[in-house]
Design an enzyme around this catalytic site. Structure first.
Site, PDB file in Angstrom:
ATOM      1  N   GLU A  60       0.788   3.025  -2.028  1.00  0.00           N
ATOM      2  CA  GLU A  60      -0.251   3.706  -1.252  1.00  0.00           C
ATOM      3  C   GLU A  60      -0.571   4.968  -2.130  1.00  0.00           C
ATOM      4  OE1 GLU A  60       2.383   2.814   0.095  1.00  0.00           O
ATOM      5  OE2 GLU A  60       1.659   1.156   1.058  1.00  0.00           O
ATOM      6  N   HIS A 130       3.746   0.197  12.970  1.00  0.00           N
ATOM      7  CA  HIS A 130       2.650  -0.598  13.187  1.00  0.00           C
ATOM      8  C   HIS A 130       1.767   0.213  14.391  1.00  0.00           C
ATOM      9  CE1 HIS A 130       5.188  -2.875  10.935  1.00  0.00           C
ATOM     10  NE2 HIS A 130       4.332  -3.427  10.211  1.00  0.00           N
TER      11      HIS A 130
END
Lengths: 325, 392
Positions: A60, A130
């Site tokens: 990322e 999540h």
């Protein structure tokens, strides 16, 4: 107008952005041939080629650093971070680089073209990693716009505006609505304004402010309150940075009461900022304390997800408490 | 002499090093038929160890098969299998001391089983019930056990890599002859934390085994879109680290490499990188469908290299195991797991009071207020919220 879900609307917006700007590129983990783990980029590599829609290695910080570089050299990078929970390795690039590129150089350089798309939020049995709603980390970072859509029509128009806005934007997509939210979406190319809230329902007794997936929660709570004779005005903030103080203040001056709802934990959440500004601007009009219905000050839990969430029942109770203060 | 360049010869015209200049061999001990290569040196393994490894393989196969089915039936929300990677995981775990700390990625439950995690403990975690050691807070497969020195799984990738360097360094500081082992995939090796963790381990001298399961895919992304170099092993040399590549579907090769790596890490207080070449036979997770990015033919080819079968054939050749026992143990585990499912799914989720525990060592006043508010809200709308342990 065509009926579609939010993923389809996002996919359409991405295709239009690619068609209308030859310098736009889409990249991230699994976004290439596979079309992303949620399929938001499905078909885009076939349509625009692997040089414009491609997989990156799994990093990322690399994705956002790369995006900063592309944007600083005149491109329109549209980067995907697979889950907002995984944006943190990129926080140095976002906070120290993306947000300060223009300011630190006296506008010699900027990363105006950058858009980061990332699914956020809970309600999908995703546990700690999540489910998070990390928007407030970025609303405290001057130089980045933060946008959150509530339905397919908004998602398409706001995403196109975000991609074309001459500032870097983080576009948080409410993943629990990806397939669940279905609605009419205008055909073709259109944009909805950034920095502008929308009054989605007029009311007299209390103003309810939310964004993204929590909009349907406050709408449900408002329906329950209406049955008890409480008239709610509902505002979708849409852009959190910079946020539309005027629309919220005008509404609170009218209703005299404010409730803010977000999924992120209460403490340090963006509701605190809204409450502070409205307390300053509307102090003499307020008839009760500003109410915040938010996530608990805990990591996002799995088994107790339902209890953690600032749901419609909690919002309904808070509406009544605020009105009957 | 300049630090870092003292090993270099000098040249006086431009010559680039080609990436293919680096040749990295792959350690193989067992052939497909379960016999050892003639020149192979076997690891230290006796019948008891071999049977414990095989038993862990059998349990893991059944667990993965049953619990993926349970996920499909909607009994649990999520699952991940390690099918095809059992040799990499169990072969390495079997080389360790029980006090060595395991920092896993998320696909290494076979190592936890090897350490003694019970069927009931697996079920309690998978069903997020009141008996789960993790108090029902994380998604299925996020196991952890302090007793078994297996740190609790965290979904973010590669975060455990620099942590393993710290865990190993703590052993060094305490002069305790143990190591950390850190599992990760070739995809996670693209994260910045990989570089940070390996470089620090090499520079500071930390007894860690970095164990890469190179299983071909990071969700949908194949290795040729993940790295352009010679796998992950090539990087170990760049960090100045002892490095080996092994056939990850070869139980004895993995065991041999990890035993030697552990001995080296302890003796020299330095890290070792092991790259195990294997294949993720199943989907990334129960949320994934590999038909969107790879062919059935490719999967079928890898099924021919079943690591459990290869090891079983070796055991049978040794006369330590037979097919009848294998069928029997698999059936026994099917029954045991099914029975454990039925028990675990009936246990309520943890008491609501636990929601504010462990944020800090003790709940803050604000958290206590939030819990009281929550409980009075639930008391008002009891049917709107799940039945938690201790609430009728």
């Amino acid at each position: 107008m065509a009926e579609m879900n939010m993923l389809h609307a996002i996919n359409e917006a991405l295709a239009i952005a690619m068609e209308t700007d030859a310098n736009s590129v889409i990249f991230g983990e699994d976004v290439g041939q596979f079309g992303g783990v949620f399929r938001a980029t499905a078909g885009l590599q076939d349509k625009f080629g692997a040089s414009r829609c491609f997989n990156t290695p799994l990093t990322e910080q690399g994705i956002i650093g790369f995006a900063n570089g592309l944007a600083s050299n005149g491109m329109t990078p549209i980067a995907e971070i697979q889950f907002a929970d995984y944006i943190f390795p990129a926080i140095d690039q976002l906070v120290n680089e993306t947000a300060k590129f223009r300011y630190r150089s006296g506008n010699e350089f900027n990363v105006a073209g950058l858009t980061v798309r990332t699914p956020y939020g809970g309600g999908i049995a995703g546990g700690h990693y999540h489910s998070q709603s990390p928007e407030a980390y970025f609303t405290q970072t001057p130089g980045i716009k933060v946008v959150v859509p509530r339905n397919p029509e908004q998602a398409k128009g706001l995403l196109l505006a975000a991609i074309r806005d001459p500032n870097p934007v983080i576009f948080f997509e409410p993943k629990r609505l990806y397939r669940a939210s279905v609605g009419e979406v205008p055909e073709g190319d259109y944009q909805l304004p950034l920095g502008k809230a929308e009054v989605v329902k007029q009311g007299a007794d209390i103003t309810l402010v939310a964004w993204g997936a929590q909009m349907e929660i406050v709408e449900k709570a408002a329906d329950m309150a209406e049955k008890e004779g409480i008239s709610c005005e509902i505002i979708d903030l849409r852009t959190l940075a910079p946020w539309d103080e005027d629309t919220v203040a005008e509404s609170v001056i009218k209703t005299g009461r404010l409730l803010i709802n977000h999924e992120a934990p209460l403490t340090g959440g963006f509701a605190g900022e809204i409450a502070a500004v409205i307390a300053e601007r509307c102090f003499l009009y307020l008839e009760s304390p500003i109410s915040r219905v938010c996530g608990l000050d805990t990591p996002y839990p799995l088994a107790h997800e339902k209890e953690y969430m600032p749901d419609a029942l909690k919002t309904f109770e808070a509406i009544k408490a605020t009105v009957n203060f | 002499m300049t630090t870092g360049t003292h090993l270099s010869d000098t040249i006086h015209r431009v010559e680039f090093l080609d990436k293919d200049a680096l040749k990295i061999p792959t350690l193989k001990v067992l052939q497909a038929d379960g016999t050892a290569y003639e020149s192979a040196i076997l690891p230290n393994i006796d019948q008891a160890l071999a049977l414990k490894i095989m038993d862990t393989c059998a349990f893991t196969r059944v667990l993965d098969e049953r619990m993926l089915a349970a996920q499909r039936q909607g009994r649990i929300s999520f699952y991940m299998t390690c099918t095809g990677e059992e040799a990499a995981i169990i072969g390495s775990a079997a080389a360790l001391d029980p006090q060595d700390v395991i920092l896993a990625q998320y696909r290494e439950h076979a190592a936890l089983r090897y350490r003694g995690f019970t069927t009931k403990q697996f079920m309690d975690q998978l069903f997020s019930n009141a008996n789960d050691l993790g108090k029902g807070r994380q998604m299925p497969i996020h196991y952890g056990s302090c007793e078994l020195n297996y740190q609790t799984i965290s979904s973010p990738l590669a975060t455990q890599i620099p942590q393993a360097t710290g865990v190993g360094f703590a052993f060094k500081h305490k002069q305790q002859r143990n190591i950390a082992i850190c599992y990760f995939g070739e995809g996670a090796a693209s994260e910045g934390d990989f570089h940070a963790g390996l470089n620090m381990a090499a520079v500071l001298g930390s007894p860690v085994i970095f164990f890469c399961r190179n299983n071909g895919y990071a969700i949908s992304t194949p290795t040729n879109e993940q790295y352009a170099g010679n796998g992950i092993a090539s990087r170990g040399l760049g960090y100045g680290m002892h490095t080996i590549r092994v056939d990850g579907n070869d139980m004895l090769a993995v065991l041999a490499a990890t035993q030697m790596a552990r001995a080296y890490a302890i003796e020299h207080q330095k890290p070792v990188l092991i790259e195990a070449m294997t294949y993720r036979l199943g989907a990334h997770s129960s949320s994934d469908d590999p038909s969107g990015y790879r062919s059935k033919d490719e999967e079928q080819q890898w099924r021919q290299h079943d690591p459990v079968l290869r090891f079983k054939l070796w055991l049978i050749n040794k006369g330590w195991y037979d097919e009848a026992h294998d069928l029997n143990i698999m059936q026994q585990y099917r029954e045991e797991i099914l029975a454990a499912v039925k028990v675990a799914e009936k246990v309520a989720i943890p008491n609501i009071d636990t929601i504010i525990e462990d944020v800090f060592d003790t709940p803050t006043p604000a958290l206590k207020r939030q819990l009281e508010q929550l409980k009075s809200h639930i008391a008002k709308y009891p049917s709107a919220y799940p039945k938690t342990s201790g609430r009728s």
